[in-house]
Design a protein around this motif. Structure first.
Motif, PDB file in Angstrom:
ATOM      1  N   LEU A 171      61.662 -32.514 104.415  1.00 22.55           N
ATOM      2  CA  LEU A 171      60.955 -33.805 104.629  1.00 22.55           C
ATOM      3  C   LEU A 171      61.193 -34.540 103.436  1.00 22.55           C
ATOM      4  N   ILE A 172      61.286 -36.163 103.923  1.00 22.84           N
ATOM      5  CA  ILE A 172      61.419 -37.049 102.749  1.00 22.84           C
ATOM      6  C   ILE A 172      60.465 -38.084 103.079  1.00 22.84           C
ATOM      7  N   ILE A 173      59.594 -38.261 102.155  1.00 23.89           N
ATOM      8  CA  ILE A 173      58.710 -39.461 102.294  1.00 23.89           C
ATOM      9  C   ILE A 173      58.645 -40.451 101.277  1.00 23.89           C
ATOM     10  N   LYS A 174      58.058 -41.713 101.519  1.00 23.32           N
ATOM     11  CA  LYS A 174      58.228 -42.842 100.808  1.00 23.32           C
ATOM     12  C   LYS A 174      56.977 -43.222 100.665  1.00 23.32           C
ATOM     13  N   CYS A 175      56.512 -43.808  99.584  1.00 19.89           N
ATOM     14  CA  CYS A 175      55.269 -44.749  99.591  1.00 19.89           C
ATOM     15  C   CYS A 175      55.567 -46.038 100.230  1.00 19.89           C
ATOM     16  N   LYS A 176      55.065 -46.369 101.164  1.00 17.53           N
ATOM     17  CA  LYS A 176      55.237 -47.570 101.719  1.00 17.53           C
ATOM     18  C   LYS A 176      54.357 -48.959 101.276  1.00 17.53           C
TER      19      LYS A 176
ATOM     20  N   TYR B   6      49.665 -28.987 105.655  1.00 17.63           N
ATOM     21  CA  TYR B   6      49.995 -28.623 104.319  1.00 17.63           C
ATOM     22  C   TYR B   6      49.706 -29.799 103.354  1.00 17.63           C
ATOM     23  N   ARG B   7      49.041 -29.432 102.295  1.00 19.12           N
ATOM     24  CA  ARG B   7      48.538 -30.710 101.648  1.00 19.12           C
ATOM     25  C   ARG B   7      49.373 -30.871 100.387  1.00 19.12           C
ATOM     26  N   ILE B   8      49.734 -32.019  99.995  1.00 17.16           N
ATOM     27  CA  ILE B   8      50.847 -31.930  98.701  1.00 17.16           C
ATOM     28  C   ILE B   8      50.342 -33.350  98.084  1.00 17.16           C
ATOM     29  N   GLY B   9      50.474 -33.067  96.714  1.00 18.01           N
ATOM     30  CA  GLY B   9      50.020 -34.264  95.925  1.00 18.01           C
ATOM     31  C   GLY B   9      50.939 -35.578  95.895  1.00 18.01           C
ATOM     32  N   THR B  10      50.180 -36.877  95.561  1.00 23.99           N
ATOM     33  CA  THR B  10      51.159 -37.971  95.597  1.00 23.99           C
ATOM     34  C   THR B  10      50.654 -38.716  94.391  1.00 23.99           C
ATOM     35  N   GLY B  11      51.363 -39.405  93.652  1.00 25.32           N
ATOM     36  CA  GLY B  11      51.013 -40.069  92.553  1.00 25.32           C
ATOM     37  C   GLY B  11      50.265 -41.610  92.740  1.00 25.32           C
ATOM     38  N   TYR B  12      50.236 -42.055  94.264  1.00 22.69           N
ATOM     39  CA  TYR B  12      49.835 -43.166  94.287  1.00 22.69           C
ATOM     40  C   TYR B  12      48.789 -43.174  95.697  1.00 22.69           C
ATOM     41  N   GLU B  13      47.551 -44.006  95.702  1.00 18.44           N
ATOM     42  CA  GLU B  13      46.949 -44.106  96.801  1.00 18.44           C
ATOM     43  C   GLU B  13      47.637 -45.146  97.764  1.00 18.44           C
ATOM     44  N   GLY B  14      47.539 -44.749  99.110  1.00 15.48           N
ATOM     45  CA  GLY B  14      48.207 -45.764  99.960  1.00 15.48           C
ATOM     46  C   GLY B  14      48.730 -45.164 101.085  1.00 15.48           C
ATOM     47  N   ILE B  15      49.742 -45.858 101.700  1.00 12.30           N
ATOM     48  CA  ILE B  15      50.416 -45.391 102.800  1.00 12.30           C
ATOM     49  C   ILE B  15      51.738 -44.822 102.559  1.00 12.30           C
ATOM     50  N   TYR B  16      52.198 -43.424 103.298  1.00 18.69           N
ATOM     51  CA  TYR B  16      53.466 -42.869 102.974  1.00 18.69           C
ATOM     52  C   TYR B  16      54.023 -42.746 104.351  1.00 18.69           C
ATOM     53  N   GLU B  17      55.360 -42.820 104.446  1.00 20.78           N
ATOM     54  CA  GLU B  17      56.074 -42.773 105.790  1.00 20.78           C
ATOM     55  C   GLU B  17      57.171 -41.768 105.544  1.00 20.78           C
ATOM     56  N   GLU B  18      56.954 -41.104 106.309  1.00 21.33           N
ATOM     57  CA  GLU B  18      58.074 -39.901 106.413  1.00 21.33           C
ATOM     58  C   GLU B  18      59.510 -40.762 106.944  1.00 21.33           C
ATOM     59  N   ILE B  19      60.518 -40.688 106.030  1.00 24.06           N
ATOM     60  CA  ILE B  19      61.843 -41.198 106.457  1.00 24.06           C
ATOM     61  C   ILE B  19      62.860 -40.394 106.916  1.00 24.06           C
ATOM     62  N   LEU B  20      62.648 -39.067 106.724  1.00 27.11           N
ATOM     63  CA  LEU B  20      63.464 -37.977 107.374  1.00 27.11           C
ATOM     64  C   LEU B  20      62.763 -36.607 107.596  1.00 27.11           C
ATOM     65  N   SER B  21      62.586 -36.187 108.750  1.00 29.32           N
ATOM     66  CA  SER B  21      62.412 -34.945 109.107  1.00 29.32           C
ATOM     67  C   SER B  21      63.613 -34.115 109.553  1.00 29.32           C
ATOM     68  N   SER B  22      64.267 -33.035 108.801  1.00 30.88           N
ATOM     69  CA  SER B  22      65.230 -32.333 109.598  1.00 30.88           C
ATOM     70  C   SER B  22      65.041 -31.808 110.808  1.00 30.88           C
ATOM     71  N   ASP B  23      63.770 -31.802 111.195  1.00 31.21           N
ATOM     72  CA  ASP B  23      63.536 -31.090 112.511  1.00 31.21           C
ATOM     73  C   ASP B  23      63.219 -32.085 113.561  1.00 31.21           C
ATOM     74  N   SER B  24      63.655 -33.347 113.313  1.00 30.37           N
ATOM     75  CA  SER B  24      63.505 -34.428 114.383  1.00 30.37           C
ATOM     76  C   SER B  24      64.356 -33.779 115.705  1.00 30.37           C
ATOM     77  N   ILE B  25      63.896 -34.472 116.888  1.00 25.66           N
ATOM     78  CA  ILE B  25      64.538 -33.987 118.035  1.00 25.66           C
ATOM     79  C   ILE B  25      65.911 -34.623 117.818  1.00 25.66           C
ATOM     80  N   CYS B  26      66.230 -35.757 117.487  1.00 26.01           N
ATOM     81  CA  CYS B  26      67.532 -36.340 117.484  1.00 26.01           C
ATOM     82  C   CYS B  26      68.482 -35.634 116.723  1.00 26.01           C
ATOM     83  N   TYR B  27      68.052 -34.768 115.936  1.00 24.50           N
ATOM     84  CA  TYR B  27      68.998 -33.813 115.096  1.00 24.50           C
ATOM     85  C   TYR B  27      69.164 -32.356 115.756  1.00 24.50           C
TER      86      TYR B  27
END
Length: 135
Positions: A119-124, A64-85
């Motif tokens: 998903l919650i993603i953050k520009c790293k 799935y393609r999603i727009g971002t405001g900045y060029e760079g590296i993004y990190e997923e800080i939460l996936s509600s589908d993680s095995i740990c959850y």
């Protein structure tokens, strides 16, 4: 899961600092009825942001393609589908932007969106502007 959500909330002023102002919120895609996905960005007063992507179907959206405001590296800080959850493990980790505009934003990333999930993603790391120097 709830403890992690609370920690994300406490660690990221963009989720609460500008609640009373439109300066703290921007839709990325609020009209994707075909795939039942909505996404938005939250901003703090320093311009830091998080992007939240919500999938309201029982189907994983791969690539799935999603727009971002900045060029760079993004990190997923939460996936509600993680095995740990208790999920199936639809996760993305680190994502690098493509120079492909999407959703009215200048760059984009590609992610797998979990079914009935968030998903919650953050520009790293933002790439520095490539402004020309004048001698």
């Amino acid at each position: 899961y709830c403890a992690r959500l609370n920690q994300i909330y406490l660690d990221n002023p963009c989720l609460w600092e500008q609640d009373g102002s439109w300066a703290g919120f921007s839709w990325v895609d609020a009209d994707n009825a075909d795939e039942s996905i909505i996404s938005f960005r939250r901003f703090d007063k320093k311009g830091r942001e998080l992007t939240v992507i919500l999938n309201f179907t029982p189907v994983t959206r791969h690539g799935y393609r999603i727009g971002t405001g900045y060029e760079g590296i993004y990190e997923e800080i939460l996936s509600s589908d993680s095995i740990c959850y208790g999920g199936c493990g639809v996760e993305n980790g680190i994502m690098k932007t493509d120079n492909i505009p999407c959703n009215g934003l200048p760059y984009s990333i590609v992610a797998d969106i979990p079914p009935m999930g968030a998903l919650i993603i953050k520009c790293k790391r933002k790439k520095p502007n490539k402004a020309k120097k004048h001698n």
